[in-house]
Design a protein around this motif. Structure first.
Motif, mmCIF file in Angstrom:
data_model
loop_
_atom_site.group_PDB
_atom_site.id
_atom_site.type_symbol
_atom_site.label_atom_id
_atom_site.label_comp_id
_atom_site.label_asym_id
_atom_site.label_seq_id
_atom_site.Cartn_x
_atom_site.Cartn_y
_atom_site.Cartn_z
ATOM 1 N N HIS A 253 1.358 0.622 -0.368
ATOM 2 C CA HIS A 253 2.667 0.158 0.107
ATOM 3 C C HIS A 253 3.809 0.768 -0.701
ATOM 4 O O HIS A 253 4.830 1.190 -0.129
ATOM 5 C CB HIS A 253 2.727 -1.367 0.028
ATOM 6 C CG HIS A 253 4.013 -1.935 0.531
ATOM 7 N ND1 HIS A 253 4.451 -1.751 1.825
ATOM 8 C CD2 HIS A 253 4.976 -2.684 -0.094
ATOM 9 C CE1 HIS A 253 5.615 -2.353 1.992
ATOM 10 N NE2 HIS A 253 5.961 -2.916 0.843
ATOM 11 N N ILE A 293 -4.821 -10.805 2.689
ATOM 12 C CA ILE A 293 -3.872 -10.756 3.797
ATOM 13 C C ILE A 293 -2.538 -11.360 3.383
ATOM 14 O O ILE A 293 -1.464 -10.788 3.615
ATOM 15 C CB ILE A 293 -4.436 -11.496 5.026
ATOM 16 C CG1 ILE A 293 -5.666 -10.761 5.575
ATOM 17 C CG2 ILE A 293 -3.368 -11.619 6.116
ATOM 18 C CD1 ILE A 293 -6.406 -11.522 6.648
ATOM 19 N N ASN A 294 -2.584 -12.532 2.748
ATOM 20 C CA ASN A 294 -1.358 -13.196 2.300
ATOM 21 C C ASN A 294 -0.609 -12.341 1.288
ATOM 22 O O ASN A 294 0.634 -12.290 1.292
ATOM 23 C CB ASN A 294 -1.692 -14.555 1.694
ATOM 24 C CG ASN A 294 -2.204 -15.547 2.712
ATOM 25 O OD1 ASN A 294 -1.912 -15.431 3.906
ATOM 26 N ND2 ASN A 294 -2.979 -16.529 2.271
ATOM 27 N N VAL A 297 1.247 -9.656 3.157
ATOM 28 C CA VAL A 297 2.420 -10.227 3.832
ATOM 29 C C VAL A 297 3.544 -10.469 2.834
ATOM 30 O O VAL A 297 4.718 -10.169 3.108
ATOM 31 C CB VAL A 297 2.032 -11.533 4.552
ATOM 32 C CG1 VAL A 297 3.283 -12.252 5.067
ATOM 33 C CG2 VAL A 297 1.073 -11.258 5.706
ATOM 34 N N GLU A 298 3.197 -10.998 1.670
ATOM 35 C CA GLU A 298 4.203 -11.260 0.638
ATOM 36 C C GLU A 298 4.864 -9.977 0.140
ATOM 37 O O GLU A 298 6.042 -9.987 -0.249
ATOM 38 C CB GLU A 298 3.561 -12.007 -0.530
ATOM 39 C CG GLU A 298 3.171 -13.442 -0.200
ATOM 40 C CD GLU A 298 2.314 -14.073 -1.276
ATOM 41 O OE1 GLU A 298 2.037 -13.395 -2.307
ATOM 42 O OE2 GLU A 298 1.901 -15.231 -1.101
ATOM 43 N N GLY A 300 5.620 -7.631 2.031
ATOM 44 C CA GLY A 300 6.500 -7.185 3.100
ATOM 45 C C GLY A 300 5.865 -6.196 4.052
ATOM 46 O O GLY A 300 6.557 -5.544 4.846
ATOM 47 N N THR A 302 4.322 -4.947 7.249
ATOM 48 C CA THR A 302 4.332 -5.355 8.661
ATOM 49 C C THR A 302 3.494 -4.425 9.535
ATOM 50 O O THR A 302 3.027 -4.834 10.594
ATOM 51 C CB THR A 302 5.767 -5.408 9.208
ATOM 52 O OG1 THR A 302 6.394 -4.131 9.007
ATOM 53 C CG2 THR A 302 6.579 -6.481 8.498
#
Length: 327
Positions: A253, A293-294, A297-298, A300, A302
């Motif tokens: 990321h 997964i969480n 998501v945290e 960012g 998408t």
């Protein structure tokens, strides 16, 4: 350019065996200069933009430059073998003898036959041509694609790799591949060495993914939602390696942002030699997968795909029955 000359001193992957496959020498992957294929069929179980609808036209190549102890496709990737007579410049391993005790599943085919298989999959309505574990046959694949494209192959070409390719191999594919599907298996090299016998894994993966993105750019989709350009990085989570998986996600990321998609996979099933490694001889803890997964998501993220719990079963492992190979 005759890409087959790349086999004269093979450095197609990061093993850098430098053996002459055109002169019947065999390196770490065990592949000769002959293409060996175990199955060619429409596959429905890839990420939705790849296989939704008619399915992905998958070509499963035999042999592999990895030696994953948990390999689900071990019937086509790894044979029970005697020692191999070569020295890998990266691994600094010397072996003797050439004769395998058993051979991996698959049939040797010509470059011309491979080009026909691509066209046959297109005629069946495949969304794309999905080259599974292709690294050790990259030169032959390029030559087959040249022929197929002259004969009106028009669907996207996907390159589905463990990310242990050499940078020169990925550069040679420029213009032939539309979508790259690189794995990012490990962050810490100790796991890559222990479970896949691969040194410098993460650093090599970064290098080649940089080149992949440089070639195909950000993901693009057609009106049917099928991916036609771009990179999807896959990460298979292993039991007990939640911290390592988080480091993989961090790296991906922070480096690539929305220029790629991330596919977080929970389909690990203990198979093959995983019984010799107590810590991975079990199914993945669902809570650990949910935690990953969480975490994504945290951060960012998408642009991503996840799997439901039913994916971690052997039911989704292909039957390598040589479908679609013979005329």
């Amino acid at each position: 350019m005759n890409y087959l000359n790349m086999l004269d001193e093979c450095t197609l992957c990061n093993r850098n065996c430098k053996i002459n496959r055109n002169d019947s020498q065999i390196g770490f992957c065990r592949a000769s200069n002959k293409i060996k294929v175990a199955k060619a069929s429409l596959h429905l179980w890839e990420e939705p933009p790849i296989s939704q609808g008619n399915g992905s036209g998958t070509v499963f190549f035999s042999h592999c430059n990895f030696k994953c102890v948990f390999c689900q496709n071990h019937d086509i990737s790894q044979a029970t073998e005697e020692n191999v007579s070569f020295t890998s410049s990266l691994d600094n391993i010397k072996f003797q003898n050439l004769t395998p005790k058993t051979s991996v599943t698959g049939i040797e085919i010509s470059i011309e036959r491979l080009s026909e298989i691509f066209l046959e999959l297109q005629e069946k309505g495949a969304n794309n041509i999905n080259l599974v574990t292709p690294t050790h046959y990259a030169p032959q694949i390029i030559e087959a694609l040249k022929i197929a494209k002259k004969n009106k192959l028009t669907i996207p070409i996907l390159y589905n790799t463990n990310s242990y390719d050499s940078i020169d191999t990925i550069k040679s594919l420029n213009g032939y591949i539309d979508v790259y599907l690189p794995d990012f298996k490990y962050f810490n090299d100790k796991y890559a060495i222990k479970y896949s016998k691969a040194h410098d894994y993460a650093s090599n993966a970064i290098k080649i993914i940089d080149e992949m993105i440089n070639q195909v750019g950000k993901p693009k989709f057609n009106l049917n939602g099928h991916i036609i350009k771009g990179v999807i990085i896959r990460h298979l989570m292993l039991p007990g390696l939640l911290f390592d998986s988080k480091k993989v996600i961090d790296l991906i990321h922070n480096r690539y942002g929305d220029n790629i998609y991330i596919s977080l996979m929970n389909q690990y099933v203990p198979m093959f030699e995983s019984c010799n490694y107590t810590e991975i001889n079990k199914l993945l803890n669902p809570k650990h997968y949910d935690s990953l997964i969480n975490y994504a998501v945290e951060l960012g993220i998408t642009n991503g795909f996840i799997q439901d719990e039913s994916a971690n079963t052997s039911d989704f492992i292909p039957d390598f029955n040589l479908e679609g190979i013979k005329k």
